[in-house]
Structure formats: C-alpha cells, structure tokens
Design a protein around this motif. Structure first.
Motif, PDB file in Angstrom:
ATOM      1  N   ASP A 207      44.686  32.015  38.421  1.00  0.00           N
ATOM      2  CA  ASP A 207      45.863  31.214  38.070  1.00  0.00           C
ATOM      3  C   ASP A 207      45.849  29.871  38.786  1.00  0.00           C
ATOM      4  OD1 ASP A 207      46.855  33.102  36.348  1.00  0.00           O
ATOM      5  OD2 ASP A 207      48.272  33.966  37.772  1.00  0.00           O
TER       6      ASP A 207
ATOM      7  N   ASP B 186      53.650  37.545  28.544  1.00  0.00           N
ATOM      8  CA  ASP B 186      54.046  36.142  28.543  1.00  0.00           C
ATOM      9  C   ASP B 186      55.277  35.871  27.682  1.00  0.00           C
ATOM     10  OD1 ASP B 186      52.039  35.531  30.278  1.00  0.00           O
ATOM     11  OD2 ASP B 186      50.646  34.789  28.769  1.00  0.00           O
TER      12      ASP B 186
ATOM     13  N   HIS C  93      41.147  39.366  36.437  1.00  0.00           N
ATOM     14  CA  HIS C  93      41.572  37.990  36.174  1.00  0.00           C
ATOM     15  C   HIS C  93      43.091  37.900  35.994  1.00  0.00           C
ATOM     16  CE1 HIS C  93      37.755  36.140  36.216  1.00  0.00           C
ATOM     17  NE2 HIS C  93      37.323  36.569  35.053  1.00  0.00           N
ATOM     18  N   LYS C  94      43.726  39.032  35.662  1.00  0.00           N
ATOM     19  CA  LYS C  94      45.177  39.061  35.475  1.00  0.00           C
ATOM     20  C   LYS C  94      45.738  40.297  36.177  1.00  0.00           C
ATOM     21  CE  LYS C  94      45.641  36.629  31.031  1.00  0.00           C
ATOM     22  NZ  LYS C  94      46.277  36.707  29.690  1.00  0.00           N
TER      23      LYS C  94
END
Length: 283
Positions: free
Chosen positions: A153, A224, A254-255
């Motif tokens: 991020d 999101d 990654h998330k």
C-alpha cells in the motif's frame, strides 16, 4: 452453507501464492467454490486445475484491464471474465496484448526509478513475477526489499507508484471486452464498480448501457465497497436483471483480506455457470 469466492489471484499475475497453493488455501479456508482470476492471463489455469483438492469446485477466469472512453480522461475499470474459452482467437489476442503491455510498462517504471537512483533492477522485478504477468505489485516487492517502503500500500502511494512513477497502461474498451468475453462463451461481471477508494468510478448510466450490451453481473460485496455502496450495487443489479456477486479479491500477502471474506450466493453462482459455454466448472 456453501461458501463461494469468485475473485482470487495467484502468482500468475500479482498474487503471492502459486496457483497450486491458492486452491489448497481455498480448500483449507473452507471454500466450496473458488475462482482463479489473474490479471489478463489464463496462465495459472492448468496448475490450479491439476492441484484442485477433491471437494473444491474451481472456476477458471481472468480479470481484464478495461477502460471507459466516454469521458476525458478515460476511466479504468476491471471486468471479471468467467468460464470462457481461452483459445477463442479474438480474446486470446486481447489478453496477449495486455500482458505484453503490462511487461513493457513495468520495465519503464523500473527505468524511471533507477534514473532517480533507486536500487532495484528489472531482472529482480521480473523474477518476482515467476513467469506470470508482471505488474506494479512486483515493483512494490523490490521497493520493500530495498527498504524504501514497508508495505505494498505504501508503494502504491503518490510518492511512488501511484503518481511520481506512474506509467499508464493499455486497456480494452469496456464494451469490446464484454463482447469478446461473450463471444468466447464466457460471463462478464463488473469488478468492484463503486470502489471510490480506488479513484474515479463510472456512472450508473454506463452500467445500464453495459447491461444492454451483455454484462451479466456486478460485484457488490467487496472490501473496497462501503456498506452503502454494496447496497447500491445490489439494488442496481436487481433493477437491471444482473446477478450480484461477492468475493475477497484475494492477493495473498499483498493485501490483508482473507479468502472467503466476502462470498457469492449459490443462486447467483448457478446462473453464472448455466450461462457459460466456454469451459466447464471443475468439480
């Protein structure tokens, strides 16, 4: 209760689990159905299918990079394509072009970073992709390795890949993408259509036009989307006769979102499978 996650990424694009690891992780997470939807590639399909645990149904798909050119500047968006024939010539050519552009774009970004003295290299970034579709998350990995950022991020913030070192990429016209998916026997679902946290979103009137052009569904439940945005997308899907889906958009480390964090209802899933004529669900 059947657990269905229709939006997951592997190392074939920008996830951190191999396709084999992804399907095993899905099974271990208690999923009954999961989709592999790497960016602009079917490169993980064969490995995922070979490693699929008994009891897990695998939906083969991809997430296509698209753009709506009805405004200036055009708005980028993502279209989930499910159960399409990967050998259909037009769509296969589109995917090949998108992958080539992704690689060229990533190499340009690395060159810009190196010109400013950033200690990363193209072989390193390319290696993180492990033969899959190269993307900005792989550059983020190099920035993390170099100690310049702590997280993906942070790497995507304006100081780095979000603006200062941003290079635009080629995308498919969204109407042409929907038509190509249908021509390949697939089903098109608009990914996270109201995700204002990602930037500009398209107006509802475009979704109305896409529905008339063959769009099959809208991804409503997504990390999101706010609660209000999820409700809005569901109401819009109902009004237009589209299916409403939910999914994790899992990318591994990654998330922070986990597999199965959001799911698709069995009736919506059944409609997607029934409408597809490209390849079957595996399970």
């Amino acid at each position: 209760m059947t657990r269905i996650d229709l939006h997951c990424h592997s190392t074939a694009s920008d996830g951190t689990l191999t396709p084999a690891e992804l399907v095993r992780a899905g099974f271990e997470a208690g999923l009954d159905v999961m989709a592999i939807t790497d960016h602009d590639t079917t490169g993980g399909w064969a490995e995922a299918a070979a490693a699929r645990p008994p009891g897990l149904t695998l939906i083969r798909g991809a997430e296509l990079s698209c753009r709506w050119y009805g405004v200036e500047p055009a708005i980028p968006l993502h279209m989930l394509a499910y159960l399409f024939d990967p050998e259909e010539p037009a769509l296969a050519a589109d995917l090949a072009r998108l992958r080539t552009d992704r690689e060229q774009r990533a190499e340009q970004i690395v060159e810009l970073l190196r010109a400013d003295g950033v200690d990363i290299s193209w072989p390193e970034v390319h290696g993180y992709a492990a033969g899959g579709s190269v993307g900005r998350p792989h550059i983020a990995q190099a920035l993390i390795r170099a100690g310049l950022v702590r997280t993906t991020d942070e790497a995507f913030a304006s100081r780095w890949l979000g603006a200062r070192y941003f290079v635009p990429k080629a995308d498919l016209d969204v109407f042409e993408a929907v038509q190509a998916i249908r021509a390949a026997g697939g089903v098109a679902v608009f990914a996270h259509p109201n995700a204002t946290v990602r930037g500009r979103i398209v107006p509802d009137k475009l979704i109305v036009e896409l529905a008339a052009a063959g769009l099959f569904g809208l991804e409503a439940d997504h990390e999101d989307h706010t609660v209000e945005q999820r409700a809005h997308v569901r109401a819009l899907a109902e009004r237009l006769g589209l299916v409403a889906t939910g999914s994790s958009d899992f990318h591994g480390s990654h998330k922070t979102v986990r597999l199965g964090a959001f799911g698709t209802a069995p009736d919506a899933y059944a409609k997607i499978v029934a409408a597809a004529t490209g390849v079957p669900a595996l399970g």
